[in-house]
Design a protein around this motif. Sequence first.
Motif, PDB file in Angstrom:
ATOM      1  N   ALA A 226       0.839  -0.999   0.099  1.00 18.52           N
ATOM      2  CA  ALA A 226      -0.056   0.111   0.193  1.00 18.52           C
ATOM      3  C   ALA A 226       0.781   1.193  -0.172  1.00 18.52           C
ATOM      4  O   ALA A 226       0.571   2.160  -0.782  1.00 18.52           O
ATOM      5  N   ALA A 227       1.858   1.120   0.832  1.00 16.74           N
ATOM      6  CA  ALA A 227       2.790   2.363   0.627  1.00 16.74           C
ATOM      7  C   ALA A 227       3.518   2.560  -0.520  1.00 16.74           C
ATOM      8  O   ALA A 227       3.563   3.825  -0.900  1.00 16.74           O
ATOM      9  N   LYS A 228       3.798   1.630  -1.091  1.00 17.20           N
ATOM     10  CA  LYS A 228       4.532   1.763  -2.608  1.00 17.20           C
ATOM     11  C   LYS A 228       3.450   2.468  -3.538  1.00 17.20           C
ATOM     12  O   LYS A 228       3.876   3.274  -4.278  1.00 17.20           O
ATOM     13  N   ALA A 229       2.231   1.887  -3.415  1.00 18.39           N
ATOM     14  CA  ALA A 229       1.376   2.629  -4.290  1.00 18.39           C
ATOM     15  C   ALA A 229       1.280   3.955  -4.175  1.00 18.39           C
ATOM     16  O   ALA A 229       0.492   4.840  -5.036  1.00 18.39           O
ATOM     17  N   LEU A 230       1.296   4.426  -2.952  1.00 18.31           N
ATOM     18  CA  LEU A 230       1.268   5.757  -2.474  1.00 18.31           C
ATOM     19  C   LEU A 230       2.524   6.806  -3.011  1.00 18.31           C
ATOM     20  O   LEU A 230       2.678   7.956  -2.551  1.00 18.31           O
ATOM     21  N   GLY A 231       3.668   6.018  -3.414  1.00 15.80           N
ATOM     22  CA  GLY A 231       4.610   6.741  -3.596  1.00 15.80           C
ATOM     23  C   GLY A 231       5.849   6.653  -2.656  1.00 15.80           C
ATOM     24  O   GLY A 231       6.691   7.314  -2.700  1.00 15.80           O
ATOM     25  N   PHE A 232       5.650   5.991  -1.497  1.00 15.16           N
ATOM     26  CA  PHE A 232       6.739   5.643  -0.382  1.00 15.16           C
ATOM     27  C   PHE A 232       7.801   4.756  -0.844  1.00 15.16           C
ATOM     28  O   PHE A 232       7.295   3.699  -1.678  1.00 15.16           O
ATOM     29  N   LYS A 233       8.697   4.854  -0.763  1.00 17.17           N
ATOM     30  CA  LYS A 233      10.152   3.872  -0.913  1.00 17.17           C
ATOM     31  C   LYS A 233      10.040   3.126   0.364  1.00 17.17           C
ATOM     32  O   LYS A 233       9.723   3.739   1.747  1.00 17.17           O
ATOM     33  N   ILE A 234      10.328   1.783   0.268  1.00 20.01           N
ATOM     34  CA  ILE A 234      10.232   0.897   1.353  1.00 20.01           C
ATOM     35  C   ILE A 234      11.631   0.628   2.163  1.00 20.01           C
ATOM     36  O   ILE A 234      12.582   0.411   1.637  1.00 20.01           O
ATOM     37  N   LYS A 235      11.421   0.505   3.617  1.00 21.47           N
ATOM     38  CA  LYS A 235      12.440   0.245   4.485  1.00 21.47           C
ATOM     39  C   LYS A 235      11.872  -0.976   5.447  1.00 21.47           C
ATOM     40  O   LYS A 235      10.494  -0.738   5.704  1.00 21.47           O
ATOM     41  N   ILE A 236      12.630  -1.990   5.750  1.00 23.17           N
ATOM     42  CA  ILE A 236      12.151  -3.003   6.856  1.00 23.17           C
ATOM     43  C   ILE A 236      13.169  -3.111   7.908  1.00 23.17           C
ATOM     44  O   ILE A 236      14.163  -3.227   7.756  1.00 23.17           O
ATOM     45  N   HIS A 237      12.333  -3.189   9.132  1.00 22.34           N
ATOM     46  CA  HIS A 237      13.173  -3.469  10.263  1.00 22.34           C
ATOM     47  C   HIS A 237      13.299  -5.003  10.300  1.00 22.34           C
ATOM     48  O   HIS A 237      12.151  -5.702  10.648  1.00 22.34           O
ATOM     49  N   ALA A 242      13.857 -12.222  16.123  1.00 21.08           N
ATOM     50  CA  ALA A 242      13.421 -13.598  15.470  1.00 21.08           C
ATOM     51  C   ALA A 242      13.770 -13.610  14.197  1.00 21.08           C
ATOM     52  O   ALA A 242      13.378 -12.653  13.457  1.00 21.08           O
ATOM     53  N   PRO A 243      14.090 -14.765  13.757  1.00 19.20           N
ATOM     54  CA  PRO A 243      14.417 -15.027  11.921  1.00 19.20           C
ATOM     55  C   PRO A 243      13.175 -15.172  11.313  1.00 19.20           C
ATOM     56  O   PRO A 243      12.840 -16.491  10.839  1.00 19.20           O
ATOM     57  N   LEU A 244      12.295 -14.092  11.074  1.00 16.64           N
ATOM     58  CA  LEU A 244      10.841 -14.346  10.440  1.00 16.64           C
ATOM     59  C   LEU A 244      11.189 -14.474   8.998  1.00 16.64           C
ATOM     60  O   LEU A 244      10.433 -14.719   8.196  1.00 16.64           O
ATOM     61  N   GLY A 245      12.296 -13.787   8.401  1.00 19.21           N
ATOM     62  CA  GLY A 245      12.487 -13.818   6.957  1.00 19.21           C
ATOM     63  C   GLY A 245      12.070 -12.482   6.530  1.00 19.21           C
ATOM     64  O   GLY A 245      11.762 -12.054   5.219  1.00 19.21           O
ATOM     65  N   GLY A 246      12.124 -11.299   7.091  1.00 20.46           N
ATOM     66  CA  GLY A 246      12.115  -9.937   6.944  1.00 20.46           C
ATOM     67  C   GLY A 246      12.840  -9.540   5.676  1.00 20.46           C
ATOM     68  O   GLY A 246      12.574  -8.767   4.834  1.00 20.46           O
ATOM     69  N   ALA A 247      13.989  -9.781   5.597  1.00 16.24           N
ATOM     70  CA  ALA A 247      15.161  -9.484   4.697  1.00 16.24           C
ATOM     71  C   ALA A 247      14.947  -9.944   3.380  1.00 16.24           C
ATOM     72  O   ALA A 247      14.809  -9.397   2.432  1.00 16.24           O
ATOM     73  N   GLY A 248      14.425 -11.370   3.314  1.00 18.59           N
ATOM     74  CA  GLY A 248      14.078 -11.812   2.149  1.00 18.59           C
ATOM     75  C   GLY A 248      12.806 -11.102   1.386  1.00 18.59           C
ATOM     76  O   GLY A 248      12.541 -10.819   0.227  1.00 18.59           O
ATOM     77  N   LEU A 249      11.889 -10.766   2.412  1.00 15.45           N
ATOM     78  CA  LEU A 249      10.683 -10.125   1.881  1.00 15.45           C
ATOM     79  C   LEU A 249      11.159  -8.531   1.470  1.00 15.45           C
ATOM     80  O   LEU A 249      10.611  -8.212   0.320  1.00 15.45           O
ATOM     81  N   ALA A 250      11.956  -7.927   2.242  1.00 14.65           N
ATOM     82  CA  ALA A 250      12.490  -6.745   1.600  1.00 14.65           C
ATOM     83  C   ALA A 250      12.988  -6.937   0.153  1.00 14.65           C
ATOM     84  O   ALA A 250      12.590  -5.757  -0.644  1.00 14.65           O
ATOM     85  N   VAL A 251      13.710  -7.915   0.096  1.00 13.48           N
ATOM     86  CA  VAL A 251      14.321  -8.071  -1.278  1.00 13.48           C
ATOM     87  C   VAL A 251      13.053  -8.153  -2.458  1.00 13.48           C
ATOM     88  O   VAL A 251      12.978  -7.575  -3.524  1.00 13.48           O
ATOM     89  N   ASP A 252      12.053  -9.177  -2.006  1.00 10.91           N
ATOM     90  CA  ASP A 252      10.816  -9.416  -2.859  1.00 10.91           C
ATOM     91  C   ASP A 252       9.995  -8.227  -3.400  1.00 10.91           C
ATOM     92  O   ASP A 252       9.712  -7.753  -4.267  1.00 10.91           O
ATOM     93  N   LEU A 253      10.139  -7.107  -2.287  1.00  7.63           N
ATOM     94  CA  LEU A 253       9.421  -5.878  -2.424  1.00  7.63           C
ATOM     95  C   LEU A 253       9.974  -4.820  -3.065  1.00  7.63           C
ATOM     96  O   LEU A 253       9.395  -3.842  -3.344  1.00  7.63           O
ATOM     97  N   GLY A 254      11.578  -5.012  -3.278  1.00  9.47           N
ATOM     98  CA  GLY A 254      12.213  -4.038  -3.782  1.00  9.47           C
ATOM     99  C   GLY A 254      12.574  -3.158  -2.872  1.00  9.47           C
ATOM    100  O   GLY A 254      12.550  -1.633  -3.430  1.00  9.47           O
ATOM    101  N   ALA A 255      12.676  -3.335  -1.649  1.00  9.93           N
ATOM    102  CA  ALA A 255      12.760  -2.232  -0.735  1.00  9.93           C
ATOM    103  C   ALA A 255      14.333  -1.644  -0.740  1.00  9.93           C
ATOM    104  O   ALA A 255      15.138  -2.300  -1.148  1.00  9.93           O
ATOM    105  N   VAL A 256      14.469  -0.579  -0.486  1.00 13.38           N
ATOM    106  CA  VAL A 256      15.501   0.066  -0.570  1.00 13.38           C
ATOM    107  C   VAL A 256      16.391  -0.299   0.632  1.00 13.38           C
ATOM    108  O   VAL A 256      17.734  -0.382   0.394  1.00 13.38           O
TER     109      VAL A 256
END
Length: 418
Positions: A226-237, A242-256
């Motif tokens: 939703a944030a990308k659709a509004l024009g935000f660039k993405i960052k993820i903590h 815990a090893p949830l896999g947020g880093a892999g998701l960041a890559v999939d989302l094209g996060a900065v």
Amino acid sequence: MSEKIQIFRSHQIYTANKANELIDGYIMTSGDRILAVYPGEVSPDHWNEAHVFHDFRGKTITPGLVDSHTHLVHGGSREHELALKLAGSSYMELHLEGGIKSTVKQTRLASFDELLEKAHKTLLSMLLHGTTSLEAKSGYGLDKDTELRVLKVNKKLDRTQAISIVSTYMGAHDLPLEFSSNEEYITFMIEELMPAIKKEDLATFCDIFCEEGIFSLEETEKIAVAAKALGFKIKIHADEIAPLGGAGLAVDLGAVSAEHLMAISDADIEKMAASDTVAVLLPATTLFLRAENFAPARKMWEKGVKIAFASDYNPGSSPCENLQMAMDMACLGMGMMPLEILKGVTINAAKAICKEKEIGSLEKGKYADLTIFDAKNVDYIFYHFGVNRVSDVFKQGRHVVHDGRLNLSEIQSCIMNK
Ligand code: IZC
Ligand code: ZN
């Protein structure tokens, strides 16, 4: 602004250019920009009586330091958590007792001017420690009024003091008490707050605390899309505890960027290495949390992940505005080498805030942002630890820190010309 030419001579200039090299030479600047970096003694062709010559032989020059992860604006402090932590409470246990919620309470109670004044003081300290640009996240307001107030404080500070500030909306930092479910709060952020922030152009990035017990992978994805659709660039903590896999998701989302990564998996390291997503590592936080393991910086570096190091300045897990502390822990805690760390607080940090065309290296056309360390070589910066090694700072060509002291008239002139 005046087109005053300045020349900075040093035996140790870290340019942060592609070769990641050190030069014995000099930097020429004109007004607020870098003209060129030359090896050797100053050429008579470049010398003119009207130029200003800075003799930094015996000192080390780097690009102005970039702190790519801070929670700059907040109310109050959380020193009451210290004894509990020393008695063995974990970050998540403290979180359930108060943690972020206690800072949210203090931030909501603070006026615009109170927040402004507190953060301004912090910024002066950061400047004295060599930081010339930073990223600042919201996320201690959570309600509409306070989140907008905090982001407006960021915007005003960017105009009224020397350090450049890039803003991030981080409403997804915790579930506020007035909401009964993440789902309800996510709808509020997506439908009400994020459009209001974009309308007033108050933030470039949207960041999400993707963590067990905070926001799940699925929720993080929903907010980010939703944030990308509004024009935000993405960052993820991501993968802080815990090893949830947020880093892999960041890559999939094209996060900065994906930030923290103390618990990143080997598979996600490979994924990050094959992407443009920057890993922002926060080793001062690992120290302050008394956590067992630092993020696996060496492994990531060897696989080719782009790494930045940042302070994570915040009242809960890193109440330290001195970026050199994170640099020291990257060295002594993570075992990273001086030039690898310097790259992480200059050009890679600039990439993590999408400012690499303007700052982060000493190259023609970039801003004349320089940090001068009282260190005869780059090893000395990391060897002489625990004290402030920065003696001088130039922001957009202005000599804002002179011999370890704030230079108020130059700070004023820097602000006027921003
Ligand atoms: O206030 O505890 N990790 N957010 C995510 C924080 C630390 C800041 C805090
Ligand atoms: Zn953070």
